[in-house]
Design an enzyme around this catalytic site. Sequence first.
Site, PDB file in Angstrom:
ATOM      1  CG  HIS A   1      -2.153  -0.824   1.036  1.00 51.46           C
ATOM      2  ND1 HIS A   1      -3.402  -0.441   1.463  1.00 51.46           N
ATOM      3  CD2 HIS A   1      -2.329  -2.014   0.422  1.00 51.46           C
ATOM      4  CE1 HIS A   1      -4.295  -1.364   1.137  1.00 51.46           C
ATOM      5  NE2 HIS A   1      -3.662  -2.335   0.511  1.00 51.46           N
TER       6      HIS A   1
ATOM      7  CE1 TYR B   1      -5.394   3.677   8.738  1.00 48.29           C
ATOM      8  CE2 TYR B   1      -6.078   3.265  11.008  1.00 48.29           C
ATOM      9  CZ  TYR B   1      -5.279   2.963   9.922  1.00 48.29           C
ATOM     10  OH  TYR B   1      -4.346   1.953  10.026  1.00 48.29           O
TER      11      TYR B   1
ATOM     12  N   PRO C   1      -4.907  -0.122  18.485  1.00 49.21           N
ATOM     13  CG  PRO C   1      -6.735  -1.412  17.842  1.00 49.21           C
ATOM     14  CD  PRO C   1      -6.116  -0.770  19.016  1.00 49.21           C
TER      15      PRO C   1
ATOM     16  CE  LYS D   1       3.742   2.663  13.586  1.00 48.24           C
ATOM     17  NZ  LYS D   1       3.485   1.993  12.315  1.00 48.24           N
TER      18      LYS D   1
ATOM     19  CE1 TYR E   1      -1.432   3.378   9.545  1.00 49.54           C
ATOM     20  CE2 TYR E   1      -0.347   2.648   7.520  1.00 49.54           C
ATOM     21  CZ  TYR E   1      -1.393   2.558   8.425  1.00 49.54           C
ATOM     22  OH  TYR E   1      -2.396   1.641   8.224  1.00 49.54           O
TER      23      TYR E   1
HETATM   24  P1  RFL Z   1       0.552 -12.460  21.181  1.00 47.24           P
HETATM   25  O1  RFL Z   1       0.094 -12.473  19.763  1.00 47.24           O
HETATM   26  O2  RFL Z   1      -0.468 -12.127  22.213  1.00 47.24           O
HETATM   27  O3  RFL Z   1       1.204 -13.872  21.490  1.00 47.24           O
HETATM   28  C1  RFL Z   1       1.534 -14.263  22.806  1.00 47.24           C
HETATM   29  C2  RFL Z   1       1.439 -15.760  22.883  1.00 47.24           C
HETATM   30  O4  RFL Z   1       1.792 -16.182  24.208  1.00 47.24           O
HETATM   31  C3  RFL Z   1       0.866 -17.176  24.623  1.00 47.24           C
HETATM   32  N1  RFL Z   1       0.815 -17.182  26.093  1.00 47.24           N
HETATM   33  C4  RFL Z   1       1.478 -18.074  26.856  1.00 47.24           C
HETATM   34  N2  RFL Z   1       2.271 -19.090  26.524  1.00 47.24           N
HETATM   35  C5  RFL Z   1       2.799 -19.824  27.545  1.00 47.24           C
HETATM   36  N3  RFL Z   1       2.526 -19.570  28.848  1.00 47.24           N
HETATM   37  C6  RFL Z   1       1.730 -18.553  29.205  1.00 47.24           C
HETATM   38  N4  RFL Z   1       1.482 -18.318  30.497  1.00 47.24           N
HETATM   39  C7  RFL Z   1       1.165 -17.760  28.199  1.00 47.24           C
HETATM   40  N5  RFL Z   1       0.351 -16.682  28.184  1.00 47.24           N
HETATM   41  C8  RFL Z   1       0.143 -16.358  26.922  1.00 47.24           C
HETATM   42  C9  RFL Z   1      -0.453 -16.779  23.979  1.00 47.24           C
HETATM   43  O5  RFL Z   1      -1.333 -17.889  23.845  1.00 47.24           O
HETATM   44  C10 RFL Z   1       0.036 -16.269  22.623  1.00 47.24           C
HETATM   45  O6  RFL Z   1       0.053 -17.263  21.630  1.00 47.24           O
HETATM   46  O7  RFL Z   1       1.778 -11.466  21.397  1.00 47.24           O
HETATM   47  P2  RFL Z   1       3.034 -11.102  20.441  1.00 47.24           P
HETATM   48  O8  RFL Z   1       3.637 -12.349  19.892  1.00 47.24           O
HETATM   49  O9  RFL Z   1       3.831 -10.138  21.209  1.00 47.24           O
HETATM   50  O10 RFL Z   1       2.363 -10.371  19.169  1.00 47.24           O
HETATM   51  C11 RFL Z   1       1.743  -9.113  19.331  1.00 47.24           C
HETATM   52  C12 RFL Z   1       0.600  -8.949  18.322  1.00 47.24           C
HETATM   53  O11 RFL Z   1      -0.230 -10.092  18.374  1.00 47.24           O
HETATM   54  C13 RFL Z   1      -0.225  -7.692  18.593  1.00 47.24           C
HETATM   55  O12 RFL Z   1       0.600  -6.629  18.985  1.00 47.24           O
HETATM   56  C14 RFL Z   1      -1.027  -7.230  17.345  1.00 47.24           C
HETATM   57  O13 RFL Z   1      -1.998  -8.170  16.999  1.00 47.24           O
HETATM   58  C15 RFL Z   1      -1.686  -5.878  17.585  1.00 47.24           C
HETATM   59  N6  RFL Z   1      -2.517  -5.431  16.461  1.00 47.24           N
HETATM   60  C16 RFL Z   1      -1.956  -4.869  15.332  1.00 47.24           C
HETATM   61  N7  RFL Z   1      -0.623  -4.754  15.220  1.00 47.24           N
HETATM   62  C17 RFL Z   1      -0.064  -4.247  14.074  1.00 47.24           C
HETATM   63  O14 RFL Z   1       1.175  -4.143  13.995  1.00 47.24           O
HETATM   64  N8  RFL Z   1      -0.817  -3.836  12.998  1.00 47.24           N
HETATM   65  C18 RFL Z   1      -2.174  -3.930  13.020  1.00 47.24           C
HETATM   66  O15 RFL Z   1      -2.803  -3.624  12.009  1.00 47.24           O
HETATM   67  C19 RFL Z   1      -2.798  -4.429  14.230  1.00 47.24           C
HETATM   68  N9  RFL Z   1      -4.121  -4.536  14.316  1.00 47.24           N
HETATM   69  C20 RFL Z   1      -3.913  -5.535  16.547  1.00 47.24           C
HETATM   70  C21 RFL Z   1      -4.697  -5.075  15.446  1.00 47.24           C
HETATM   71  C22 RFL Z   1      -4.542  -6.078  17.667  1.00 47.24           C
HETATM   72  C23 RFL Z   1      -5.918  -6.133  17.719  1.00 47.24           C
HETATM   73  N10 RFL Z   1      -6.505  -6.692  18.879  1.00 47.24           N
HETATM   74  C24 RFL Z   1      -7.259  -7.878  18.868  1.00 47.24           C
HETATM   75  C25 RFL Z   1      -6.123  -6.151  20.147  1.00 47.24           C
HETATM   76  C26 RFL Z   1      -6.082  -5.133  15.481  1.00 47.24           C
HETATM   77  C27 RFL Z   1      -6.697  -5.639  16.630  1.00 47.24           C
HETATM   78  C28 RFL Z   1      -8.203  -5.652  16.667  1.00 47.24           C
HETATM   79  C1  PHB Z   2      -6.548  -4.583  10.334  1.00 44.77           C
HETATM   80  O1  PHB Z   2      -6.619  -4.750   9.098  1.00 44.77           O
HETATM   81  O2  PHB Z   2      -6.906  -5.456  11.136  1.00 44.77           O
HETATM   82  C2  PHB Z   2      -6.041  -3.295  10.841  1.00 44.77           C
HETATM   83  C3  PHB Z   2      -5.467  -2.395   9.948  1.00 44.77           C
HETATM   84  C4  PHB Z   2      -4.993  -1.179  10.408  1.00 44.77           C
HETATM   85  C5  PHB Z   2      -5.093  -0.872  11.747  1.00 44.77           C
HETATM   86  C6  PHB Z   2      -5.633  -1.780  12.646  1.00 44.77           C
HETATM   87  C7  PHB Z   2      -6.122  -2.996  12.187  1.00 44.77           C
HETATM   88  O3  PHB Z   2      -4.651   0.337  12.174  1.00 44.77           O
END
Ligand code: RFL
Ligand code: PHB
Length: 389
Positions: free
Chosen positions: A72, A200, A292, A296, A384
């Site tokens: 993008h 957004y 989110p 980041k 971004y």
């Molecule tokens: P995770 O993905 O939470 O993985 C952690 C893992 O640890 C396990 N765990 C354990 N394992 C052993 N013993 C325990 N006691 C444990 N406790 C937990 C869990 O089961 C899991 O598998 O963390 P990690 O690896 O640091 O990754 C971080 C990302 O997942 C997170 O920051 C992103 O998803 C955030 N996020 C976004 N980030 C972006 O860079 N770009 C985006 O567009 C974006 N969109 C989002 C998002 C997060 C969202 N939510 C659901 C909060 C959109 C949403 C809606």
């Molecule tokens: C997504 O596609 O899930 C998404 C994209 C951009 C954001 C957050 C979530 O800032």
Amino acid sequence: MKTNVAIIGGGPAGLLLSQLLMKAGISTVVIERQSRDYVLSRIRAGVLESGTVELLREAGVGARMAAEGIPHHGCILTSDDTMIRIDFHESCGKEVMVYGQTEVTRDLYDAQEALGAQIFHNAADVALYELHPDAPYVTFTHNGAPQRVDCQYIAGCDGFHGVSRQAIPTDVRREFEKVYPFGWLGVLSRTPPAHEELIYANHHRGFALASMRNPNLSRYYIQVPLTDKVEDWSDEAFWDELCARLPAEVASGLVRGPSIEKSIAPLRSFVCEPMQWGRLFLCGDAAHIVPPTGAKGLNLAASDVFYLTRALKAHFLDGSGDLLARYGADALARVWKAMRFSWSMTTMLHQFPDQSEFDLRMQRVELATLNSSGDARKILAENYCGLPY
Ligand code: RFL
Ligand code: PHB
């Protein structure tokens, strides 16, 4: 069993770290609380910074991302019906990649399997010991049997609700937190995206985001009160509300369809300091959470992994401990900048329950400044697309 680095958590941070370390000849054991299917069913991030893309390539998982990811070159911010395009190429010479976290995680699992990685799923009662002396170890239960991993270092990659961060004594640990008074209701649907770029939307009814995963898979979000439940929102009510918040010219062409996933996520900013304690190093959501809005979270997990891999390679391959000693400082400097960006995007784009007319004018003038100033667009685009490591 024995290993160089015990990694707690098999989400994107843990798997990427394990993959990069194993490729450098450093042994790892990954301990994950959930099943592989459960980890792969979590619908989360969609936008990868160019630094994250580069790191994934280095980890040997770039092929499917290159074939199926969508580069993008810009995104759109809207203020009611006014559309403001941020041209990433023009503003900062970079771009982002739209490729879902689910796909990143799947690619990492496949690559780890190919390297013969030791990954324990469904691990219960994970506990960390002896973090300060030279011989740390991790215990857990797997298929009913007690396990012990002796290691040189522990990487806490177990997300916000994990156990690793709690292992840092409370008199050492400082936590900074801001909880936002709303959540995001997200819907995934097998429909073509509303627009070719992410939108957004700042709207007086509340924030909305139109995102995507591929040409026939859309991801949408709307801001909802924290008291709302998923069951309160039928698909029809969701589409109506989303369309009311997007600019009319986008809403009129939006294709509706059944939701294949629907969930509500609360929004918070959170930082834990320090990110290292003795032989424990925290990575990703275990150490910090961003709302989110700035896309980041996953990208910060990747930059932490970059700093930690670099430091562990310097230690194990070159015998130099300097980078390990400053891992937390290096990672935190970048974390705080992403905190600021995510907070400012969230503040600029959402409706707050106690917002005054003055606050609303400030939001509007910030968006107007982006519309009129190339310098303002440049700062947004740089953040971004991702600040340098
Ligand atoms: P995770 O993905 O939470 O993985 C952690 C893992 O640890 C396990 N765990 C354990 N394992 C052993 N013993 C325990 N006691 C444990 N406790 C937990 C869990 O089961 C899991 O598998 O963390 P990690 O690896 O640091 O990754 C971080 C990302 O997942 C997170 O920051 C992103 O998803 C955030 N996020 C976004 N980030 C972006 O860079 N770009 C985006 O567009 C974006 N969109 C989002 C998002 C997060 C969202 N939510 C659901 C909060 C959109 C949403 C809606
Ligand atoms: C997504 O596609 O899930 C998404 C994209 C951009 C954001 C957050 C979530 O800032």
